[in-house]
Write a protein that holds these residues in place. Structure first.
Motif, mmCIF file in Angstrom:
data_model
loop_
_atom_site.group_PDB
_atom_site.id
_atom_site.type_symbol
_atom_site.label_atom_id
_atom_site.label_comp_id
_atom_site.label_asym_id
_atom_site.label_seq_id
_atom_site.Cartn_x
_atom_site.Cartn_y
_atom_site.Cartn_z
ATOM 1 N N TYR A 1 0.834 -1.199 0.000
ATOM 2 C CA TYR A 1 0.000 0.000 0.000
ATOM 3 C C TYR A 1 0.874 1.256 0.000
ATOM 4 C CZ TYR A 1 -3.350 3.487 1.541
ATOM 5 O OH TYR A 1 -4.121 4.613 1.636
ATOM 6 N N ARG A 2 1.879 1.279 0.858
ATOM 7 C CA ARG A 2 2.762 2.456 0.918
ATOM 8 C C ARG A 2 3.540 2.633 -0.369
ATOM 9 N NH1 ARG A 2 4.916 2.006 7.117
ATOM 10 N NH2 ARG A 2 2.971 2.663 8.065
ATOM 11 N N SER A 3 3.962 1.526 -0.971
ATOM 12 C CA SER A 3 4.683 1.607 -2.236
ATOM 13 C C SER A 3 3.798 2.213 -3.319
ATOM 14 C CB SER A 3 5.143 0.209 -2.640
ATOM 15 O OG SER A 3 5.729 0.236 -3.919
ATOM 16 N N ARG A 4 2.549 1.814 -3.358
ATOM 17 C CA ARG A 4 1.622 2.379 -4.356
ATOM 18 C C ARG A 4 1.380 3.858 -4.110
ATOM 19 N NH1 ARG A 4 -2.933 -2.376 -4.833
ATOM 20 N NH2 ARG A 4 -1.539 -3.932 -5.752
ATOM 21 N N ALA B 1 4.795 10.356 -6.674
ATOM 22 C CA ALA B 1 5.802 10.654 -7.694
ATOM 23 C C ALA B 1 5.139 11.042 -9.018
ATOM 24 C CB ALA B 1 6.718 9.446 -7.892
ATOM 25 N N ARG B 2 4.007 10.427 -9.327
ATOM 26 C CA ARG B 2 3.301 10.763 -10.563
ATOM 27 C C ARG B 2 2.598 12.117 -10.466
ATOM 28 N NH1 ARG B 2 1.020 4.885 -10.578
ATOM 29 N NH2 ARG B 2 2.655 3.825 -11.729
ATOM 30 N N LEU B 3 2.191 12.483 -9.275
ATOM 31 C CA LEU B 3 1.451 13.726 -9.084
ATOM 32 C C LEU B 3 2.372 14.950 -9.014
ATOM 33 C CD1 LEU B 3 -1.404 14.831 -8.622
ATOM 34 C CD2 LEU B 3 -1.000 14.587 -6.181
ATOM 35 N N LEU C 1 12.715 13.815 -1.267
ATOM 36 C CA LEU C 1 12.101 13.053 -0.180
ATOM 37 C C LEU C 1 11.415 11.788 -0.695
ATOM 38 C CD1 LEU C 1 10.608 15.970 1.942
ATOM 39 C CD2 LEU C 1 12.646 14.605 2.425
ATOM 40 N N ILE C 2 10.742 11.889 -1.828
ATOM 41 C CA ILE C 2 10.103 10.709 -2.403
ATOM 42 C C ILE C 2 11.151 9.680 -2.826
ATOM 43 C CG2 ILE C 2 8.751 9.877 -4.367
ATOM 44 C CD1 ILE C 2 7.109 12.460 -4.144
ATOM 45 N N ALA C 3 12.231 10.122 -3.451
ATOM 46 C CA ALA C 3 13.290 9.202 -3.872
ATOM 47 C C ALA C 3 13.942 8.538 -2.670
ATOM 48 C CB ALA C 3 14.337 9.949 -4.697
ATOM 49 N N ARG C 4 14.127 9.285 -1.598
ATOM 50 C CA ARG C 4 14.722 8.707 -0.387
ATOM 51 C C ARG C 4 13.818 7.645 0.217
ATOM 52 N NH1 ARG C 4 16.496 12.557 4.455
ATOM 53 N NH2 ARG C 4 14.484 11.975 5.282
#
Length: 98
Positions: free
Chosen positions: A15-18, A24-26, A71-74
């Motif tokens: 769920y967290r991965s999704r 990232a898409r937004l 932050l998203i990449a980390r």
């Protein structure tokens, strides 16, 4: 009567991965909307903002997008490291499980 609906539960990691993928898409869409915002500034009240204020706003949006992407990449890297450390006993999120 119709058959009862079956509830579908996914693991917390999946769920967290999704949700990270969704964020990232937004991010580019949010950036495009914020970069377009100064085009809507018209009128007497915004005349005080001027070019310098608009450029500061654009720079702040740009810096915020960079920080958000970092932050998203980390978090992606942390999730992948957690999935590798999980080992065979505890599977991580399914790859490509969109």
């Amino acid at each position: 009567m119709s058959a009862p609906l079956r509830r579908v539960f996914v693991s917390r990691d999946a769920y967290r991965s999704r949700r990270l993928k969704d964020a990232a898409r937004l991010l580019p869409v949010l950036g495009a909307a914020l970069f377009g915002l100064p085009l809507l500034w018209r009128g007497e009240e915004t005349a005080r903002v001027g070019t310098a204020g608009t450029l500061l706003f654009i720079f702040a949006v740009w810096a915020g997008l960079i920080l958000g992407a970092f932050l998203i990449a980390r978090r992606f890297a942390r999730a992948e490291a957690g999935a590798e450390a999980a080992g065979p006993g505890r599977p991580g999120p399914a790859p490509g499980g969109d």
